[in-house]
Design a protein around this motif. Structure first.
Motif, PDB file in Angstrom:
ATOM      1  N   CYS A   1      40.331  13.971 -18.750  1.00 11.78           N
ATOM      2  CA  CYS A   1      39.235  13.447 -17.677  1.00 11.78           C
ATOM      3  C   CYS A   1      40.085  13.611 -16.221  1.00 11.78           C
ATOM      4  N   ILE A   2      41.042  12.751 -16.183  1.00 10.54           N
ATOM      5  CA  ILE A   2      41.801  12.707 -14.874  1.00 10.54           C
ATOM      6  C   ILE A   2      42.500  14.223 -14.648  1.00 10.54           C
ATOM      7  N   SER A   3      42.968  14.630 -15.735  1.00 12.67           N
ATOM      8  CA  SER A   3      43.567  16.277 -15.515  1.00 12.67           C
ATOM      9  C   SER A   3      42.349  17.139 -14.818  1.00 12.67           C
ATOM     10  N   GLU A   4      41.313  17.179 -15.516  1.00  9.80           N
ATOM     11  CA  GLU A   4      40.003  17.940 -15.096  1.00  9.80           C
ATOM     12  C   GLU A   4      39.890  17.633 -13.602  1.00  9.80           C
ATOM     13  N   PHE A   5      39.934  16.109 -13.173  1.00  5.96           N
ATOM     14  CA  PHE A   5      39.557  15.951 -11.882  1.00  5.96           C
ATOM     15  C   PHE A   5      40.486  16.497 -10.904  1.00  5.96           C
ATOM     16  N   ASP A   6      41.802  16.752 -11.163  1.00  6.17           N
ATOM     17  CA  ASP A   6      42.986  17.256 -10.483  1.00  6.17           C
ATOM     18  C   ASP A   6      42.352  18.795 -10.114  1.00  6.17           C
ATOM     19  N   CYS A   7      41.842  19.426 -11.137  1.00  3.12           N
ATOM     20  CA  CYS A   7      41.506  20.921 -11.056  1.00  3.12           C
ATOM     21  C   CYS A   7      40.150  20.870 -10.059  1.00  3.12           C
ATOM     22  N   ILE A   8      39.207  19.760 -10.238  1.00  7.86           N
ATOM     23  CA  ILE A   8      38.249  19.907  -9.472  1.00  7.86           C
ATOM     24  C   ILE A   8      38.543  19.636  -8.039  1.00  7.86           C
ATOM     25  N   LEU A   9      39.383  18.971  -7.640  1.00  2.00           N
ATOM     26  CA  LEU A   9      39.847  18.756  -6.291  1.00  2.00           C
ATOM     27  C   LEU A   9      40.458  19.953  -5.915  1.00  2.00           C
ATOM     28  N   LYS A  10      41.235  20.589  -6.756  1.00  2.00           N
ATOM     29  CA  LYS A  10      41.996  22.088  -6.219  1.00  2.00           C
ATOM     30  C   LYS A  10      40.725  22.927  -5.984  1.00  2.00           C
ATOM     31  N   SER A  11      39.771  22.960  -6.585  1.00  3.56           N
ATOM     32  CA  SER A  11      38.691  23.994  -6.428  1.00  3.56           C
ATOM     33  C   SER A  11      37.923  23.682  -5.297  1.00  3.56           C
ATOM     34  N   SER A  12      37.975  22.758  -4.564  1.00  3.47           N
ATOM     35  CA  SER A  12      37.030  22.379  -3.501  1.00  3.47           C
ATOM     36  C   SER A  12      37.525  23.239  -2.221  1.00  3.47           C
ATOM     37  N   GLU A  13      38.777  23.609  -2.328  1.00  5.81           N
ATOM     38  CA  GLU A  13      39.083  24.532  -0.949  1.00  5.81           C
ATOM     39  C   GLU A  13      38.638  25.710  -1.145  1.00  5.81           C
ATOM     40  N   PHE A  14      38.762  26.169  -2.305  1.00  9.00           N
ATOM     41  CA  PHE A  14      38.174  27.684  -2.520  1.00  9.00           C
ATOM     42  C   PHE A  14      36.469  27.722  -2.230  1.00  9.00           C
ATOM     43  N   LEU A  15      36.015  26.662  -3.062  1.00  8.50           N
ATOM     44  CA  LEU A  15      34.307  26.595  -2.701  1.00  8.50           C
ATOM     45  C   LEU A  15      33.969  26.292  -1.290  1.00  8.50           C
ATOM     46  N   ARG A  16      34.867  25.640  -0.513  1.00  7.88           N
ATOM     47  CA  ARG A  16      34.429  25.500   0.793  1.00  7.88           C
ATOM     48  C   ARG A  16      34.517  26.860   1.683  1.00  7.88           C
ATOM     49  N   ALA A  17      35.729  27.412   1.339  1.00  8.62           N
ATOM     50  CA  ALA A  17      35.964  28.626   1.993  1.00  8.62           C
ATOM     51  C   ALA A  17      34.964  29.727   1.410  1.00  8.62           C
ATOM     52  N   SER A  18      34.371  29.692   0.436  1.00  6.24           N
ATOM     53  CA  SER A  18      33.491  30.631  -0.077  1.00  6.24           C
ATOM     54  C   SER A  18      32.145  30.572   0.563  1.00  6.24           C
ATOM     55  N   ALA A  19      31.912  29.269   0.604  1.00 11.75           N
ATOM     56  CA  ALA A  19      30.503  29.009   1.257  1.00 11.75           C
ATOM     57  C   ALA A  19      30.329  28.891   2.735  1.00 11.75           C
ATOM     58  N   GLN A  20      31.519  29.372   3.470  1.00 16.38           N
ATOM     59  CA  GLN A  20      31.451  29.277   4.942  1.00 16.38           C
ATOM     60  C   GLN A  20      30.283  30.199   5.394  1.00 16.38           C
ATOM     61  N   GLY A  21      29.158  29.513   6.164  1.00 19.03           N
ATOM     62  CA  GLY A  21      28.132  30.098   6.776  1.00 19.03           C
ATOM     63  C   GLY A  21      27.143  30.927   5.610  1.00 19.03           C
ATOM     64  N   MET A  22      27.351  30.362   4.512  1.00 18.61           N
ATOM     65  CA  MET A  22      26.490  31.020   3.580  1.00 18.61           C
ATOM     66  C   MET A  22      25.224  30.167   3.062  1.00 18.61           C
ATOM     67  N   CYS A  23      25.438  28.905   3.533  1.00 15.61           N
ATOM     68  CA  CYS A  23      24.367  27.965   3.071  1.00 15.61           C
ATOM     69  C   CYS A  23      23.922  26.769   3.983  1.00 15.61           C
ATOM     70  N   GLU A  24      22.759  25.997   3.747  1.00 14.45           N
ATOM     71  CA  GLU A  24      22.759  24.964   4.647  1.00 14.45           C
ATOM     72  C   GLU A  24      23.668  23.769   4.137  1.00 14.45           C
ATOM     73  N   GLN A  25      24.262  23.392   5.681  1.00 11.74           N
ATOM     74  CA  GLN A  25      25.390  22.342   5.497  1.00 11.74           C
ATOM     75  C   GLN A  25      24.614  21.015   5.031  1.00 11.74           C
ATOM     76  N   ASN A  26      25.527  20.321   4.359  1.00 12.36           N
ATOM     77  CA  ASN A  26      25.133  18.994   3.656  1.00 12.36           C
ATOM     78  C   ASN A  26      25.581  17.794   4.638  1.00 12.36           C
ATOM     79  N   ILE A  27      24.735  17.454   5.399  1.00 17.48           N
ATOM     80  CA  ILE A  27      25.193  15.941   6.218  1.00 17.48           C
ATOM     81  C   ILE A  27      25.979  14.885   5.576  1.00 17.48           C
ATOM     82  N   GLU A  28      25.480  14.719   4.506  1.00 16.09           N
ATOM     83  CA  GLU A  28      26.257  13.457   3.551  1.00 16.09           C
ATOM     84  C   GLU A  28      27.481  14.070   3.078  1.00 16.09           C
TER      85      GLU A  28
END
Length: 724
Positions: free
Chosen positions: A274-301
């Motif tokens: 689980c902890i190992s997969e969390f490391d991968c989840i955290l690494k994926s956030s940079e790609f997801l944020r870059a890919s979603a730039q300007g493509m969706c409604e921003q999440n205030i929270e």
């Protein structure tokens, strides 16, 4: 009939797509917005409109219009699940475009994780995890294998967590955690959630391999791509680590619940995964944020890794059915805080799983107390309690009577003695089980319940003592059983020692909860000192009796166990307590001298006198007569003559420092005890220096200010001396 407007009608808020309520045969609806508007103009803050029969109870039950914490009629986007689905709030699939669909599914997974962490923190299941519309109608997602499998394993995980907390009965927050409100928590087929999840995982793994393959065209002819752009393998990786985390989390929850701790080793492997997969989840956030730039409604929270608003959630949909009281205003944890929560939960569960299941009661109690210092949350504490107490046995293996006889220092053969069938022995076993359970609750509950159970321990001691006298009042009678006599005798001593241990725990938890003011410290340290004296006496008596070196039982002074053994080497456990005894007495006398010499001004409270505060702080201890003959008068007599000259002559801090140093040799292999002794040494050393400074210049320099902090020890204060 007077019109009862909705909040949005009353304040002129337009609600699209909604029609007014038609008048009935016996009612005519009228607009009262002008009346409410006029009332708002005239009312001052804190005022309210009420009738002649409006009383305090009604005031406590009143709703404040438009307050999200109080108004159950707060505006909702949808008033039923069917209405939400008809309006396209939770489409399946989310989008016809595969890339958009996968991106939105990942956002749903992330927001669900944030909702789940918020639920674990004590909020309502209906307003957190089940704010996801996809969970409310399980059959709707069956055509979407990825979403359907994830919803299934999420429901199964929530059911497992709910079962643990309900069985442990350690839940807080007015029991909101365990209320399911009729939500679809158990759905047919969810027990096979892992097989479906494994199939989906395998498919995505093949698609990821296809993305990486050098001969993509040839491979992709046989495999349908996950997203419209097969070159974006980042989505495959992001999905896989989230699915695998869910799978390992579910396996972990199943393994850790196996009876007698048989699944702990396997659970640790899943925790590591689980902890190992969390490391991968955290690494994926940079790609997801870059890919979603300007493509969706921003999440205030910011409850998703991409920063986008997740589709298919409505926190207000279940608010009317979530409780018989007005719904709470819930702020869902951010995605990063949710990840931090689960990492902390996994670390806490790993500590539990790594425990060696020591058959000693003392070891179990010390482990729980040490574990609580890391401030574990509800789910981890529930798992710990269920591990400790199973089927009335420790770890489901060791009967409570065998545990008690071992703690009392009795030989192994006594664990099967028929005396365990004695009514009072059965009650004692129940008290031990309750003690283990109570120590797993949060600190506030723990202190309150420990204080209340003190009387039960005193009562059982009296009952055992009476039974002992009745059975062995005439030691010369033919039916005299020497082994039975020894069992009774040593268990009696152990019960009394354990009672003072609980009393000491009760007192020191007050510091953690910040229940004491600086003006209470004098009486608190005095009470800790008196309890520790008794605890040291009982501990010493048990040890010497078990080792066969007990001397004739003669009358001893109250402070006899403060003297470092002159006749023979004191046991390490007693030396450990002695260092704390001197430290508590030194602090008590220091506070008394500061008050008597007017360096610290006594509080001038119009409400509580010092006597009343004494009674309030120690009421539960005094009800249990711990120790005997303790009163406010005895406290005043002990402290009223304290002054700086006396303190210099009897330097309690130097004595505490000396004994702590001597005790270290007894605990070379116990890092926890060594750490505690070092802290005692530090507090004693700093307070000794501060005391000498106060005694030298305090009388001639009235600008000297003395304050106290807990920088070196959580219970024993350190004096800070400064000129104002």
């Amino acid at each position: 009939m007077a019109h009862k407007p909705t909040d949005e009608e009353a304040f002129g808020v337009a609600v699209p797509g909604r029609t007014s309520i038609p008048s009935g045969d016996n009612s005519v609806w009228a607009d009262v917005s002008p009346l409410l508007h006029g009332a708002c103009q005239d009312l001052q803050e804190g005022e309210l409109i009420h009738g002649d029969n409006f009383n305090l109870f009604a005031a406590m039950s009143a709703l404040e219009i438009m307050d999200p914490k109080m108004d159950s009629g707060i505006v909702c986007r949808y008033y039923s699940l069917e209405e939400a689905i008809e309006n396209g709030a939770a489409p399946v699939p989310v989008s016809v475009d595969k890339t958009t669909d996968i991106r939105c599914i990942i956002d749903i997974m992330d927001h669900l994780l944030a909702c789940e962490a918020t639920w674990h923190k004590g909020h309502s299941l209906a307003q957190t995890v089940y704010s996801c519309l996809y969970l409310l109608q399980p059959d709707r997602t069956s055509s979407h294998a990825l979403l359907h499998s994830y919803c299934r394993v999420t429901r199964a995980t929530c059911k497992a967590v709910l079962s643990v907390v309900s069985d442990a009965r350690t839940h807080e927050e007015e029991d909101l955690f365990t209320m399911a409100y009729g939500l679809p928590l158990s759905v047919d087929g969810d027990e096979k959630c892992l097989s479906m999840l494994n199939a989906v995982e395998e498919t995505i793994s093949r698609q990821l391999r296809a993305c990486k393959s050098s001969s993509k065209r040839r491979v992709l002819e046989a495999i349908e791509p996950l997203q419209s752009d097969p070159d974006q393998e980042g989505y495959c990786k992001a999905l896989l680590c989230r699915l695998r985390f869910r799978k390992h989390l579910y396996h972990l929850l199943m393994s850790i619940r196996r009876p007698q701790g048989r699944g702990l080793e396997l659970a640790r492997k899943h925790i590591a995964s689980c902890i190992s997969e969390f490391d991968c989840i955290l690494k994926s956030s940079e790609f997801l944020r870059a890919s979603a730039q300007g493509m969706c409604e921003q999440n205030i929270e910011d409850t998703t890794a991409s920063g986008c608003q997740a589709i298919g959630f409505d926190a207000s949909l279940n608010c009317r059915s979530s409780a018989p009281t007005p719904p709470r205003s819930i702020k869902i944890l951010s995605w990063k805080k949710a990840v931090q929560y689960f990492v902390k939960l996994l670390q806490d569960l790993d500590i539990i799983c790594a425990y060696s299941l020591d058959p000693s009661l003392e070891a179990a109690l010390n482990f729980v107390i040490k574990f609580q210092k890391s401030q574990p949350d509800l789910v981890a504490r529930s798992h710990l309690q269920l591990l400790l107490v199973q089927d009335g046995k420790l770890y489901g293996r060791i009967p409570m009577f065998a545990l008690i006889t071992r703690a009392a220092g009795l030989p192994e053969v006594t664990k099967d003695h028929d005396i365990q069938k004695n009514e009072f022995m059965v009650q004692l076993e129940q008290l031990v089980m309750n003690l283990l359970k109570i120590l797993c609750t949060n600190v506030a509950w723990q202190r309150r319940k420990l204080g209340k159970m003190l009387q039960d321990w005193r009562v059982i001691h009296v009952q055992l003592e009476l039974a002992f006298k009745k059975e062995f009042g005439e030691a010369s009678k033919p039916s005299y059983d020497e082994l039975c006599f020894k069992i009774f005798q040593q268990i009696l001593m152990w019960v009394e020692e354990q009672t003072y241990w609980i009393a000491h725990r009760f007192l020191i938890l007050g510091f953690e909860l910040e229940l004491y003011s600086v003006h209470d410290y004098c009486m608190v340290y005095w009470y800790i000192y008196t309890v520790l004296i008794k605890l040291a006496e009982k501990t010493h008596l048990r040890i010497v009796m078990n080792t066969g070196t007990a001397k004739k039982k003669g009358k001893k002074k109250k402070d006899s166990f403060k003297d470092a053994g002159r006749d023979y080497q004191m046991p390490g456990a007693v030396l450990f307590l002695q260092s704390q005894i001197y430290l508590a007495e030194g602090l008590c006398m220091m506070f008394s001298a500061l008050k008597n010499e007017h360096v610290i001004a006594a509080p001038q409270s119009p409400f509580n006198t010092e006597h009343e505060i004494f009674i309030q702080q120690f009421e539960l201890l005094r009800k249990a007569c711990l120790p005997d003959n303790i009163s406010y008068r005895s406290f005043k007599e002990s402290t009223m003559h304290a002054n700086f000259s006396n303190l210099v002559m009897c330097d309690y801090f130097k004595e505490a420092q000396k004994i702590a140093k001597d005790a270290k040799s007894c605990f070379a292999n116990d890092p926890d005890k060594m750490s505690e002794l070092r802290r005692v040494e530090q507090v004693a050393e700093h307070n000794s220096v501060a005391l000498n400074l106060i005694c030298r210049i305090g009388a001639i320099d009235r600008s000297l200010k003395v304050s106290f902090e807990f920088s070196h020890h959580p219970v024993f204060a350190t004096a800070i001396v400064k000129r104002s």
